[in-house]
Design an enzyme around this catalytic site. Structure first.
Site, short mmCIF file in Angstrom:
data_model
loop_
_atom_site.label_atom_id
_atom_site.label_comp_id
_atom_site.label_asym_id
_atom_site.label_seq_id
_atom_site.Cartn_x
_atom_site.Cartn_y
_atom_site.Cartn_z
N HIS A 162 0.79 -1.04 -0.09
CA HIS A 162 -0.02 0.03 0.03
C HIS A 162 0.91 1.24 -0.04
O HIS A 162 0.41 1.96 -0.61
CB HIS A 162 -0.87 0.23 1.25
CG HIS A 162 -1.99 0.91 0.93
ND1 HIS A 162 -2.11 2.24 1.77
CD2 HIS A 162 -3.21 0.83 0.42
CE1 HIS A 162 -3.24 2.89 1.61
NE2 HIS A 162 -3.92 2.08 0.69
N CYS A 163 1.86 1.26 0.80
CA CYS A 163 2.85 2.42 0.87
C CYS A 163 3.26 2.68 -0.63
O CYS A 163 3.78 3.82 -0.77
CB CYS A 163 4.00 1.96 1.92
SG CYS A 163 3.64 1.73 3.48
#
Length: 334
Positions: free
Chosen positions: A325-326
């Site tokens: 996600h980052c």
């Protein structure tokens, strides 16, 4: 009013960043590029992917990712597009806009002169109107259900390294105006224990409106600062209601057990909550704790019916303190 859509809605594309030569990754650059390429190729099976890369790095990105992944000539310092890229919203006219939260290296912990310009340059490249936020934040510090509720951690937003002198009430008012939310649920988080000051996207995520998946330590883990963060987050969520007045269903998703993984660095992130919803799939990390890996896949399969759950190994990304996600930022379809 602007509106920040849920990640689970359709995307135009996913943006990622290609770690440049000479980056903070140093001797691990080749290894982390392999992780980025693996994630990019997997997401490209479900929706378009564009890698941001400077002129000297574009060819290596093309070679690693193949023709399924596009390249945009936007130079980056690092790969964390969730934080340096714009947060896309739907504007009052129904068209797209991007909020530039003025990335400053997670409160000046690292020097990111090019990443500080990524949001502006990306929006210019794609002809999307830019909205400059009046305070500093990162995309990883913002989690929405798409129905007016926002999850955030106080530690990463009400922090003098980003917003000196700004009160929680002032920042909340700005978030409501910029993102079109009406209810902000504040989790305490913790300052100074990781580079992000505890981003919410590795702690708690909306699997659906009214349902929050909460990261936590593996069974039998000794109490520490992170177990206290999780306990306090649970306590808040148990008593919270969302923008529509609903109580929240909390689904626990324990992290990988370090005892099953061998030696890991102090920055290692073993959170399955840092997954990404792309097209018809949920893309989650596989860490090597077989029991935890399989449990996470089963939980997310139940929470995201109708989507394939695809796991990918990201050993170097995780060692760098981040996850899938980052490393991604979606442009929603409007």
């Amino acid at each position: 009013m602007n509106r920040m859509p849920s990640e689970s809605l359709p995307h135009v594309r996913t943006f990622m960043g290609w770690p440049p030569a000479g980056s903070v990754w140093g001797p691990y650059t080749a290894a982390v590029r392999r992780d980025v390429a693996a994630v990019a190729r997997l997401i490209a099976e479900y929706e378009p992917v564009v890698l941001l890369a400077g002129p000297g790095d574009a060819e290596a990105a093309r070679k690693a990712c193949g023709g399924a992944v596009g390249i945009a000539a936007v130079p980056v310092d690092d790969l964390w597009l969730r934080d340096s890229g714009p947060v896309f919203v739907t504007g009052p006219d129904g068209g797209p806009a991007g909020v530039d939260f003025r990335f400053n290296g997670w409160g000046g912990k690292q020097d990111h002169p090019r990443d500080g310009l990524v949001a502006r340059r990306l929006l210019e490249e794609y002809g999307v109107p830019r909205i400059e936020a009046p305070f500093v934040a990162e995309g990883g510090s913002l989690e929405t259900d798409g129905e007016g509720t926002l999850l955030v951690t106080e530690s990463s937003l009400v922090n003098d390294n980003r917003n000196p002198g700004r009160s929680r009430a002032e920042i909340e008012g700005g978030l409501k105006e910029l993102l079109g939310v009406t209810e902000v649920i504040w989790l305490e988080g913790v300052r100074g224990e990781d580079i992000t000051d505890c981003h919410v996207d590795a702690l708690a995520r909306f699997a659906a409106p009214g349902t929050v998946v909460l990261s936590g330590p593996p069974a039998g883990a000794a109490p520490d600062v992170w177990s206290r963060v999780h306990e306090r987050a649970r306590a808040v969520l148990e008593h919270a209601t969302d923008a529509r007045g609903r109580s929240l269903e909390i689904v626990d998703l324990p992290e990988a057990d370090l005892a099953e993984l061998g030696e890991r660095g102090e920055d290692f992130l073993g959170s399955y909550v840092n997954y990404y919803v792309a097209g018809g799939a949920v893309i989650l990390p596989r860490f090597g704790d077989r029991r935890a890996d399989e449990r996470a896949a089963a939980v997310l399969r139940d929470l995201h019916p109708g989507r394939e759950v695809r796991a990918v190994e990201i050993p170097t990304l995780a060692e760098g303190g981040g996850g899938i996600h980052c490393a991604t930022q979606q442009q929603p379809a409007t």
